[in-house]
Design an enzyme around this catalytic site. Structure first.
Site, PDB file in Angstrom:
ATOM      1  N   LYS A  35      85.012 133.175   6.262  1.00 16.44           N
ATOM      2  CA  LYS A  35      84.722 131.833   5.734  1.00 16.44           C
ATOM      3  C   LYS A  35      83.726 131.924   4.570  1.00 16.44           C
ATOM      4  CE  LYS A  35      81.178 131.245   9.288  1.00 16.44           C
ATOM      5  NZ  LYS A  35      80.983 130.902  10.705  1.00 16.44           N
ATOM      6  N   ARG A 129      76.981 121.929  19.393  1.00 18.72           N
ATOM      7  CA  ARG A 129      77.520 121.690  18.059  1.00 18.72           C
ATOM      8  C   ARG A 129      78.973 121.291  18.282  1.00 18.72           C
ATOM      9  NH1 ARG A 129      77.132 126.419  13.582  1.00 18.72           N
ATOM     10  NH2 ARG A 129      78.816 127.156  14.918  1.00 18.72           N
ATOM     11  N   TYR A 254      57.290 129.796 -16.711  1.00 15.07           N
ATOM     12  CA  TYR A 254      57.066 128.364 -16.456  1.00 15.07           C
ATOM     13  C   TYR A 254      55.810 128.156 -15.621  1.00 15.07           C
ATOM     14  CZ  TYR A 254      61.661 127.071 -18.250  1.00 15.07           C
ATOM     15  OH  TYR A 254      62.740 126.856 -19.049  1.00 15.07           O
TER      16      TYR A 254
END
Ligand SMILES: *Cc1c(COP(=O)(O)O)cnc(C)c1O
Length: 357
Positions: A35, A129, A254
């Site tokens: 997946k 779940r 930054y």
């Protein structure tokens, strides 16, 4: 010149890891879980390398479609199950098995009259779940058995919440719950994710469902894949595109978060969060320059990051910088970013060039 940011996928490592999993549970079949684009390694590439697996596990029908289009004829299981009646036609057309985890799916199956579909019936043994409550599992199993559009040999499955923690009592609790509620006659079961394959032999049963371990990713916190005899399947690297001499007291990047303590060389590398490298790493997180560790300094920006080259004054523009892979476990970077290795490999973006070796 093309951007040098590259994810090298090690086919041998994928095969080695599959063999490692088979050796841990020689009597079980192995579902290779592919997946999320093969945990970020590339679906078709991973499936090709792992074509010796007994099945593939996907989370989306579109991934099953891609595997069939690429010519893979192995069993495929849709781990998150189907969502609507139209999915059933696709499951048949692609010859894909589906997880059934919720009563709404039973109603869709009851209203359907097509040819038999293979089903993996999921019990919620404590993770809360997906899955049927243990008390209604056997009844659901029998109802599915009576449906002419459900294939015989229903696989009974559940999923562990804490199998990556060897001392956690939740895994034996879930095992006991599963066994206590298994319907009579059910003989094909699947419980083990990677962590359970390697640490909970009592959970092996007939089918393993291995994901992370196949990619060489650690299955226990505080450890690396190598601690389990696994090899990393991905090396993420780029090149230095600039070197600057920066004076003591100057700030880098930054927000000027890095203050140079002395005059020093700074390497600028062509990789940033736009490539999937995590922005929120702890200061000083390492990268490998020519095989030796250098600290990343200042903020990771979208396309670039900066490294401290004081330990490598001979470094040159064009030198390769490795962000994770052999010699620098992805687990170490994940820990420095407050996440797990799975999330990092899944987060590599499309502009990164993929190569196989
Ligand atoms: C993702 C997944 C797995 C694989 O888990 P790993 O920890 O990567 O081995 C197994 N089973 C199910 C249901 C999953 O969704």
């Amino acid at each position: 010149m093309a951007r040098a940011t590259t994810a090298r996928i090690h086919i041998d490592a994928l095969r080695h890891n599959l063999a490692r999993i088979r050796a841990a549970a020689p009597h079980a079949k192995v579902m290779a879980v592919v997946k999320a684009d093969g945990y970020g390694h590339g679906l078709e590439r991973v499936a090709q390398a792992l074509a010796g697996a007994d099945a593939f596990g996907v989370a989306a029908l579109s991934d099953a479609q891609r595997l069939r289009a690429a010519g893979f004829s192995q069993t495929i299981v849709l781990l998150s199950g189907f969502d609507e009646a139209a999915d059933l036609a696709q499951l048949r057309q692609l010859s894909v098995a589906t997880v059934v985890h919720h009563p709404f799916q039973l109603e869709l199956l009851a209203a359907d009259h097509g040819s038999p579909i293979s089903v993996w019936l999921k019990m919620d043994s404590g993770m809360h779940r997906l899955g049927f409550p243990p008390e209604s599992f056997a009844g659901t199993y029998r109802r599915l058995q009576s449906m002419p559009n459900v294939a015989a040999d229903i696989v009974c499955m559940s999923h562990f919440a804490s199998s990556d923690e060897p001392e956690n009592p939740q895994t034996p609790d879930q095992l006991r719950c599963f066994d206590a509620h298994l319907p009579e006659g059910a003989s094909v079961c699947s419980l083990s994710n990677s962590a359970a394959v390697l640490a909970w032999p009592a959970a092996h049963r007939q089918w393993l469902r291995a994901g992370g371990a196949l990619y060489g990713l650690s299955v226990a916190s505080g450890k690396t894949g190598a601690d389990f005899g696994l090899k990393p399947a991905m090396t993420l690297s780029t090149r230095l595109i600039s070197i600057q001499q920066v004076c003591a007291g100057e700030r880098v990047g930054y927000a000027g978060s890095y203050l140079c303590p002395e005059d020093m060389p700074i390497g600028v590398a062509a990789i940033g969060y736009g490539d999937g490298y995590p922005r929120n790493i702890r200061p000083g997180t390492p990268a490998l320059l020519n095989g030796r560790r250098v600290p990343i300094i200042g903020r990771v920006s979208m396309d670039l990051m900066t490294v401290d080259l004081r330990s490598q004054p001979q470094a040159a523009v064009g030198d390769e910088l490795t962000l994770w892979g052999e010699g620098l476990p992805v687990e170490e970077i994940a820990e420095a970013a407050g996440t797990i290795s799975y999330e990092l490999t899944c987060s590599i973006t499309r502009r990164v060039r993929f190569q196989e070796d």
